[in-house]
Scaffold this motif. Sequence first.
Motif, short mmCIF file in Angstrom:
data_model
loop_
_atom_site.label_atom_id
_atom_site.label_comp_id
_atom_site.label_asym_id
_atom_site.label_seq_id
_atom_site.Cartn_x
_atom_site.Cartn_y
_atom_site.Cartn_z
N ASP A 111 0.83 -1.21 0.00
CA ASP A 111 0.00 0.00 0.00
C ASP A 111 0.86 1.26 0.00
OD1 ASP A 111 -2.28 -1.52 0.01
OD2 ASP A 111 -2.58 -1.41 2.17
N GLN A 112 1.95 1.22 0.74
CA GLN A 112 2.85 2.37 0.76
C GLN A 112 3.52 2.56 -0.60
OE1 GLN A 112 5.57 2.28 4.08
NE2 GLN A 112 3.96 1.74 5.54
N VAL A 113 3.91 1.46 -1.24
CA VAL A 113 4.51 1.56 -2.58
C VAL A 113 3.54 2.22 -3.54
CG1 VAL A 113 5.35 0.25 -4.56
CG2 VAL A 113 6.06 -0.41 -2.26
N VAL A 114 2.28 1.80 -3.51
CA VAL A 114 1.27 2.37 -4.40
C VAL A 114 1.11 3.86 -4.14
CG1 VAL A 114 -1.19 2.36 -4.98
CG2 VAL A 114 0.04 0.19 -4.70
N ALA A 115 1.08 4.26 -2.87
CA ALA A 115 0.92 5.68 -2.53
C ALA A 115 2.12 6.49 -3.00
CB ALA A 115 0.72 5.83 -1.02
N PHE A 116 3.32 5.98 -2.76
CA PHE A 116 4.51 6.71 -3.18
C PHE A 116 4.58 6.85 -4.70
CE2 PHE A 116 6.72 5.28 0.94
CZ PHE A 116 6.40 6.48 1.56
N LYS A 117 4.18 5.81 -5.43
CA LYS A 117 4.17 5.91 -6.89
C LYS A 117 3.12 6.92 -7.35
CE LYS A 117 4.23 1.98 -9.14
NZ LYS A 117 3.99 0.57 -9.50
N HIS A 118 1.99 6.96 -6.67
CA HIS A 118 0.90 7.86 -7.05
C HIS A 118 1.34 9.32 -6.97
CE1 HIS A 118 -3.30 9.00 -7.65
NE2 HIS A 118 -3.14 9.88 -6.69
N PHE A 119 2.19 9.64 -5.99
CA PHE A 119 2.63 11.03 -5.82
C PHE A 119 4.05 11.27 -6.31
CE2 PHE A 119 -0.68 10.49 -2.52
CZ PHE A 119 -1.56 11.45 -2.97
N GLY A 120 4.61 10.31 -7.05
CA GLY A 120 5.91 10.51 -7.66
C GLY A 120 7.10 10.35 -6.74
N LEU A 121 6.90 9.87 -5.52
CA LEU A 121 8.02 9.69 -4.60
C LEU A 121 8.77 8.40 -4.88
CD1 LEU A 121 6.42 10.99 -1.30
CD2 LEU A 121 7.85 12.21 -2.95
N MET A 122 8.18 7.54 -5.70
CA MET A 122 8.87 6.38 -6.25
C MET A 122 8.50 6.28 -7.72
SD MET A 122 8.75 3.40 -3.34
CE MET A 122 9.76 3.56 -1.86
N PRO A 123 9.40 5.78 -8.57
CA PRO A 123 9.12 5.75 -10.01
C PRO A 123 8.08 4.70 -10.38
CG PRO A 123 11.22 4.69 -9.56
CD PRO A 123 10.76 5.29 -8.26
N TRP A 124 7.58 4.84 -11.58
CA TRP A 124 6.47 3.99 -12.02
C TRP A 124 6.82 2.51 -12.08
CZ3 TRP A 124 7.69 1.26 -16.37
CH2 TRP A 124 8.68 1.79 -17.21
N TRP A 125 8.10 2.16 -12.26
CA TRP A 125 8.48 0.76 -12.40
C TRP A 125 8.71 0.07 -11.06
CZ3 TRP A 125 11.61 4.85 -13.99
CH2 TRP A 125 12.79 5.06 -13.28
N THR A 126 8.45 0.73 -9.96
CA THR A 126 8.68 0.14 -8.63
C THR A 126 7.80 -1.08 -8.43
OG1 THR A 126 9.18 2.33 -7.74
CG2 THR A 126 8.71 0.58 -6.16
N SER A 127 8.40 -2.18 -8.02
CA SER A 127 7.66 -3.40 -7.72
C SER A 127 6.92 -3.25 -6.39
CB SER A 127 8.61 -4.59 -7.64
OG SER A 127 7.96 -5.72 -7.08
N GLU A 128 5.69 -3.75 -6.34
CA GLU A 128 4.95 -3.67 -5.09
C GLU A 128 5.52 -4.60 -4.03
OE1 GLU A 128 0.71 -3.86 -5.39
OE2 GLU A 128 0.64 -2.57 -7.16
N GLU A 129 6.45 -5.46 -4.42
CA GLU A 129 7.13 -6.33 -3.46
C GLU A 129 8.41 -5.70 -2.92
OE1 GLU A 129 5.79 -9.15 -2.37
OE2 GLU A 129 4.08 -8.60 -3.63
N MET A 130 8.78 -4.54 -3.44
CA MET A 130 10.00 -3.87 -2.98
C MET A 130 9.82 -3.39 -1.55
SD MET A 130 11.79 -0.86 -2.37
CE MET A 130 11.09 0.55 -3.19
N ARG A 131 10.86 -3.59 -0.74
CA ARG A 131 10.81 -3.15 0.65
C ARG A 131 12.15 -2.52 1.03
NH1 ARG A 131 6.44 -4.27 -0.50
NH2 ARG A 131 4.94 -5.64 0.53
N ILE A 132 12.08 -1.43 1.78
CA ILE A 132 13.25 -0.86 2.45
C ILE A 132 12.79 -0.55 3.86
CG2 ILE A 132 14.98 0.97 2.49
CD1 ILE A 132 14.62 1.32 -0.48
#
Length: 687
Positions: A111-132
Motif C-alpha cells: 500500500d505504501q509503494v502504491v501511494a509513493f508511486k501515485h505522488f511521484g516519490l517512487m518511479p512507475w516501475w517500482t515493484s509492489e514487493e519492494m521493501r526498504i
Amino acid sequence: MTSARDREHRRGSKKESRAMAAEPLGLPGAREDGGERPSLAASPEPRSARVSRALVRFGVVGVLLLTTLLYLPSLRGGYMADDWFHLVALSQLKEIFTDELNLFTLVNSGDQVVAFKHFGLMPWWTSEEMRIAFYRPIPSILYWAEHRLFGPSPAVAHLIGIGWYVFSVYLVSRVLARFFPERSAMHVLAVLIFALDDAHALNIAWIANRNETIGGSLVLLSLLAWLRYREGRGRYHAPLVALAYVGALLSKESALVLPVFVVAHALVFPAREGEPLPAQPAPPGAPPASSTMPSLWSRLRPHLGLILTLGAISVAFIGLYFGFGHGANSVYYINPLRNPELWAEHFFRSGFYHAVILATGVPLHVLSSTPVHDYPLAALALGAVTLGFWLLAYRWLRSDRPLRFFLLTMLAGQAIVTTSFPDPRNLFLPSIGFAYVVTRVVEEALRRAHAAVPGAPRSAPEARQIRGVRAVLGTMVALHLVLAPVLCQVCVYVVNSFEGRYQTLKESLQAEVDYARLPPDGMQVFFLNWHQREMTAVYGLYLREVLPTGVDDYTPWTENPRLSYVDKLYQGLGAERIHYYSLSFVHGDVEATVIGDRTIELQPKQGHFFPTLFEQLYTTDDAFQVGQTFDTGRFKATIVETGEDGTVKRVRFTFPEPLTSPRYRFLVYDGTRFVRAQLAAPAHASR
C-alpha cells in the motif's frame, strides 16, 4: 613489558618446541598502550620500528587529528537522498519515528509503494514487493536528539559524523594494539591505514549513512570488551560484550558478525599470555607434546556461556527483526530470505568487488553495472593487483596467527555485506583486519630490506628480491597512504557537489513553473531524463522542502490520530498542488515520439532503461515483459519493446489529459539545465 616476539627470539632454538606447544594468545595482559604479536611471527621486528611508548601514543593522537582534518571539508556539504526523508519524518510525519523510534523504514507494505508511486516519490516501475524497512533505533534516536537540539543544520550533522568516525578510529587503535608488539610503530601505521581507507568516506560525508559508523563503533566496543575479558581484566567485561552487541544490532544489521569474531578469536588464540593451552589426552603412541594441542571443543568450552548468550541474542534479533516485518527486498538491497537465488548469484560477484576495493581502494563497480565487461583492462589490472597482494600476504605471513583471526573476521563480514550491493560503505568492519594485513606486509618488507647488508655484493636473485621488496613498499605506500586520502577527498567533493545538482533542479523548475500561481486543481511535472542518477532517490522530498507545494499547514493530517500512515500520505500529499514524476532515470538523450494527443513513447538514444543499480533499487529481479503495464493513478506506462537480453528499449506513456494540458509540464535535461520538452508530432528528438 617485553613483547612475545622478542622473548621468543632470545629463547633461541633450544626452546622452540616448547614455545610451539604453548603458543600464547597474543594479548598484552592488562596493558593499554600496546599489544603483542604471537610467537609464530616470522622474525624480530626491526629496531627502527621500535619507538618509545609516549611516541606511539603521540602517533595515534596524530592520526586522530589528521582524520579530523581530512574530513572537515564535508562541513560544506548539505543533505542528500535519504537525509530528506529523515527531515520530513522529523518535521512532518513524526509517527515514522515515534511509532518504533526508527527512521530507517522507508516502505514496508504494498500500500505504501502504491501511494509513493501515485505522488511521484517512487518511479512507475517500482515493484509492489519492494521493501526498504531497516530497524535501527539507536542512530534514529541520536538523529532525533540532534534535530531537537540544533534543528536542521547539515554542518552540525557533518561535524557529529566526523566525531563518530574519529571515535571509531580510536577504538580500532585499542583493538589493534593487542596484535602488535608494545611500542611498535607498526601499530600506528595500521591505525593510519584504517583511518585513511576511502571505503569509509561515504559513511562520513553522507549524514544518513552515519549508522554504519555508529554500529561499527559498538561492535568494536563489544570486541574490545571481549579482548579485555580474555586478558583477565575482570568478569564485568563479559556482560559488556553482550550489552554492546545488543546496541550494535540496534544500529546496523551487519553487527551480526560479532559472535563470529568472538568464536574466531577463541579458536585462534586458545590461551592467554603466560597460561598453558587447554590440554586434551594424547592419542596412543603420539608424542608427549601433542597432549597440549587443544581440540576445537576445548578451545570454546571455557567461553561457552558467553558464546551461547551471543548466539541467543542473534537468534532473538533475527526472529524479531523479520517477525515484525523489517528487512529489505530489491535488486539493490538483496534479502537472502526472500530472494536466495539472487543473493547466491551476487555472493562471489560482490566478494570480488569488495576484495578489489580493499586491496586497491578503487570502487570498480561504480564505473558501470558490468565493469568487467565494459572495462576489461581496468578490471584485469585491479584484479591482478588484488590477487597478487593476497598471494604475497599468504607467502610471507602464512604462519602469522593474528592473520588467521583477521581473515576469518573479513570472510564473516563479506558474508553479511553480500546481502546488499557491492559498496564500500559496508566494508567498515572487514577493513579493520585488512589494515592489519597491509601493515604486516609492509613490516615484513621492511624486515627483508633491513636484512640486506648495504654495499655487500649481491647475486642476481638477491638483487631481484630487493627490487621486489622495494616495489611492494612503494605500492603499499602509493595505494594506502597516497591514493586512499585522495579518493577520500574525491568522495567528499562528489557528495558536496550534490548541493549544486539540487540547485540546478530547483532553478530549472522555478524558470519553467509559476509557483506563485499553481492551478487550483494541481500541476504535474514529468522528467523525460535525468542529469545525475545518484540524486534520483527521494528527490521529490527535496523539492517539497525547498519549493512551494500549495500547502502551508500539514497538521490537520499529520497530527490526526484517526488517520493511518497511508491515509496521511493520500490526504496530506493529495492536498499539494504540484507533484513530480520521473518517466526515466536515463542519463543522456532520449527520443520522445508523440503517438496521440495523450500518448508518447520514450526510447534512450543509447543503451536501455534501468541499466544501473539506481534504477534497480526499485525492482525485485522480476523480468519486464512486452505489454506489461504499470498504472500509477496519474499515468500508465506500458513496455513496448525489449531487447534479446530482456532489457527494456521502449516504453509508452498514456495520460488522462491531453499532452498540451496547462496542468502538465514535460521537462528534459539539455546538458546544463531542465527545459521544456517540445512534444509535437511527428517523432522527434527531445534534445
